[in-house]
Design a protein around this motif. Structure first.
Motif, PDB file in Angstrom:
ATOM      1  N   SER A  16       0.854  -1.183   0.000  1.00  0.00           N
ATOM      2  CA  SER A  16       0.000   0.000   0.000  1.00  0.00           C
ATOM      3  C   SER A  16       0.890   1.233   0.000  1.00  0.00           C
ATOM      4  N   PHE A  17       0.287   2.406  -0.006  1.00  0.00           N
ATOM      5  CA  PHE A  17       1.018   3.669  -0.037  1.00  0.00           C
ATOM      6  C   PHE A  17       0.939   4.338   1.327  1.00  0.00           C
ATOM      7  N   VAL A  18       2.077   4.808   1.815  1.00  0.00           N
ATOM      8  CA  VAL A  18       2.147   5.565   3.054  1.00  0.00           C
ATOM      9  C   VAL A  18       2.759   6.918   2.733  1.00  0.00           C
ATOM     10  N   VAL A  19       2.060   7.995   3.068  1.00  0.00           N
ATOM     11  CA  VAL A  19       2.522   9.347   2.769  1.00  0.00           C
ATOM     12  C   VAL A  19       2.582  10.144   4.061  1.00  0.00           C
ATOM     13  N   PRO A  20       3.357  11.250   4.082  1.00  0.00           N
ATOM     14  CA  PRO A  20       3.370  12.107   5.272  1.00  0.00           C
ATOM     15  C   PRO A  20       1.981  12.657   5.569  1.00  0.00           C
ATOM     16  N   PHE A  21       1.735  12.955   6.823  1.00  0.00           N
ATOM     17  CA  PHE A  21       0.428  13.480   7.210  1.00  0.00           C
ATOM     18  C   PHE A  21       0.113  14.768   6.453  1.00  0.00           C
ATOM     19  N   SER A  22       1.129  15.588   6.219  1.00  0.00           N
ATOM     20  CA  SER A  22       0.899  16.876   5.562  1.00  0.00           C
ATOM     21  C   SER A  22       0.522  16.727   4.101  1.00  0.00           C
ATOM     22  N   ASP A  68      -8.627  12.275  -5.150  1.00  0.00           N
ATOM     23  CA  ASP A  68      -9.361  11.866  -3.950  1.00  0.00           C
ATOM     24  C   ASP A  68      -8.754  10.586  -3.374  1.00  0.00           C
ATOM     25  N   VAL A  69      -8.655  10.532  -2.049  1.00  0.00           N
ATOM     26  CA  VAL A  69      -8.080   9.366  -1.379  1.00  0.00           C
ATOM     27  C   VAL A  69      -8.921   9.011  -0.161  1.00  0.00           C
ATOM     28  N   ARG A  70      -8.743   7.763   0.290  1.00  0.00           N
ATOM     29  CA  ARG A  70      -9.303   7.292   1.561  1.00  0.00           C
ATOM     30  C   ARG A  70      -8.149   6.960   2.485  1.00  0.00           C
ATOM     31  N   GLN A  71      -8.304   7.274   3.739  1.00  0.00           N
ATOM     32  CA  GLN A  71      -7.239   7.010   4.706  1.00  0.00           C
ATOM     33  C   GLN A  71      -7.380   5.617   5.307  1.00  0.00           C
ATOM     34  N   GLY A  72      -6.222   4.995   5.594  1.00  0.00           N
ATOM     35  CA  GLY A  72      -6.189   3.707   6.265  1.00  0.00           C
ATOM     36  C   GLY A  72      -5.531   3.837   7.623  1.00  0.00           C
ATOM     37  N   MET A  73      -4.607   2.954   7.901  1.00  0.00           N
ATOM     38  CA  MET A  73      -3.926   2.975   9.186  1.00  0.00           C
ATOM     39  C   MET A  73      -2.863   4.071   9.213  1.00  0.00           C
ATOM     40  N   VAL A  79       0.940   5.236  10.827  1.00  0.00           N
ATOM     41  CA  VAL A  79       2.201   4.776  11.401  1.00  0.00           C
ATOM     42  C   VAL A  79       3.036   6.006  11.708  1.00  0.00           C
ATOM     43  N   ASP A  80       4.225   5.785  12.268  1.00  0.00           N
ATOM     44  CA  ASP A  80       5.086   6.918  12.602  1.00  0.00           C
ATOM     45  C   ASP A  80       5.467   7.718  11.364  1.00  0.00           C
ATOM     46  N   ALA A  81       5.628   7.032  10.226  1.00  0.00           N
ATOM     47  CA  ALA A  81       6.063   7.710   9.004  1.00  0.00           C
ATOM     48  C   ALA A  81       4.951   8.511   8.348  1.00  0.00           C
ATOM     49  N   GLY A  82       3.705   8.236   8.659  1.00  0.00           N
ATOM     50  CA  GLY A  82       2.609   8.955   8.043  1.00  0.00           C
ATOM     51  C   GLY A  82       1.322   8.168   8.077  1.00  0.00           C
ATOM     52  N   VAL A  83       0.513   8.338   7.027  1.00  0.00           N
ATOM     53  CA  VAL A  83      -0.808   7.732   6.975  1.00  0.00           C
ATOM     54  C   VAL A  83      -0.935   6.920   5.689  1.00  0.00           C
ATOM     55  N   GLU A  84      -1.618   5.802   5.782  1.00  0.00           N
ATOM     56  CA  GLU A  84      -1.873   4.951   4.630  1.00  0.00           C
ATOM     57  C   GLU A  84      -3.029   5.532   3.824  1.00  0.00           C
ATOM     58  N   ILE A  85      -2.867   5.566   2.487  1.00  0.00           N
ATOM     59  CA  ILE A  85      -3.919   6.126   1.639  1.00  0.00           C
ATOM     60  C   ILE A  85      -4.249   5.152   0.513  1.00  0.00           C
TER      61      ILE A  85
END
Length: 369
Positions: free
Chosen positions: A297-303, A326-331, A333-339
């Motif tokens: 999956s993809f993990v991006v910074p919160f910002s 448009d994206v949906r958020q998942g779990m 983690v420390d590195a950011g949020v899954e989208i």
């Protein structure tokens, strides 16, 4: 004023006007000495990469006894004897309390007497029928009338039914008399005692509580978003406040297989060996559950995720221009949020997304290192 003086005044005014015009011209031409184009808008971006999300989440949980029974009196009477007290360990089938109810014993004795009477009557009618039947089989005809034989047979059958009914009723009274003894349903410990000898008790009066705490159930409510990410979980460890430096083991045994609509969680139950009785039922604990996606999956910074009243989106740079996706958020983690969305690995995304950066806008896209 003379004509000569007037001419001098006109000359001075003209010279002053020329000086003012010259100064204004120099001021308006000053920016020409610098650059003609404004400074470019520098926007940090990054390259989107796929990764397998892994994290460990700690959830609150509760320890409950493997078996729990509240023992009530099944008949009304007085407590004659309490054989156990709170904290006593008991075995399955052990008598814990005795209730005294004279009317129950009287009904039992009466029912047994009825059984004896019904048996005697049935035995007599049976003997009479058998004698008549043997006589009817003799070679001499007419010794026993057929109607008498039929009547004796019917009487025997009626007495037999009465005897069987009396026996069943006696069994029921005997079962009720067994209710006078409160029996331990399983091996465990007495955790509560609510009556003493001499107390009047009925069917709504709880006498004792027995719990099997040799094995405990650990129950944790897992949020819906994490249910699929922990599908292969078997063993976990947990901690409790009573032993802050220790961790205990538990084995997953069952799941509720449904999401509670009130809490949006699924109840998971783990089995805990408590043969040393260090852990106490009812204790609050914390369980660590490892989570892992079964696909990248993809993990991006919160910002990188912008939120408005209508949507959540990221800004993708395509052909040098900004594009909202448009994206949906998942779990998280420390590195950011899954989208999740219409994205592919290698896309260029803006590091800090905002709705002020409109689709189609340009900038100096700088990859963040």
């Amino acid at each position: 004023m003379t004509k000569t003086s007037c001419n001098h005044m006109r000359i001075i005014a003209a010279i002053f006007l020329l000086l003012i015009i010259s100064a204004c011209g120099q001021h308006s031409q000053a920016p020409a000495a610098g650059t003609d184009t404004p400074a470019a808008d520098t926007v940090p971006v990054f390259i989107l990469k796929q990764d397998t999300l892994k994290k460990t989440v700690e959830f609150p949980a509760e320890l409950v006894p493997y078996e729990n029974a509240e023992l009530f009196a099944k008949v009304q009477g007085f407590v004659r004897e309490m054989k156990v007290d709170m904290g006593d360990r008991v075995r399955k089938g052990q008598v814990l309390a005795v209730i005294e109810a004279p009317e129950v014993n009287s009904r039992l004795a009466e029912s047994e007497a009825v059984v004896q009477a019904a048996r005697a009557k049935w035995t007599s009618s049976k003997d009479n029928y058998e004698r008549l039947y043997r006589a009817s089989q003799a070679n001499t005809p007419g010794i026993v009338a057929p109607v008498d034989l039929e009547r004796s047979r019917n009487q025997m059958q009626a007495d037999s039914a009465t005897f069987l009914a009396a026996g069943k009723q006696a069994q029921s009274y005997k079962a009720v008399s067994g209710y006078l003894y409160i029996i331990a349903p399983f091996d465990g410990v007495v955790t509560a005692r609510k009556a003493d000898p001499g107390s009047l008790v009925g069917t709504n009066a709880m006498l004792l509580t027995v719990q099997n705490n040799n094995v405990l159930r650990l129950r944790a409510a897992v949020p819906e978003i994490y249910v699929a990410a922990a599908g292969g979980l078997k063993n976990i460890d947990f901690r409790i406040d009573a032993y802050p430096t220790e961790r205990f083991k538990a084995v997953l045994t069952r799941k509720s297989e449904t999401i509670d609509p009130a809490t949006r969680t699924e109840l998971w139950e783990f089995k805990v060996d408590n043969s040393d009785h260090r852990l106490k039922a009812g204790a609050f604990c914390y369980v660590k559950i490892p989570l892992e996606r079964n696909a990248p999956s993809f993990v991006v910074p919160f910002s990188a995720v912008a939120t408005t009243q209508e949507k959540k989106f990221v800004i993708r740079v395509k052909e040098g221009k900004a594009e909202w996706v448009d994206v949906r958020q998942g779990m998280t983690v420390d590195a950011g949020v899954e989208i999740f969305g219409n994205l592919t690995a290698g896309d260029t995304l803006v590091q800090k997304a905002t709705d002020e950066r409109k689709p189609g806008s340009t900038g100096l896209w700088t990859i963040k290192k």
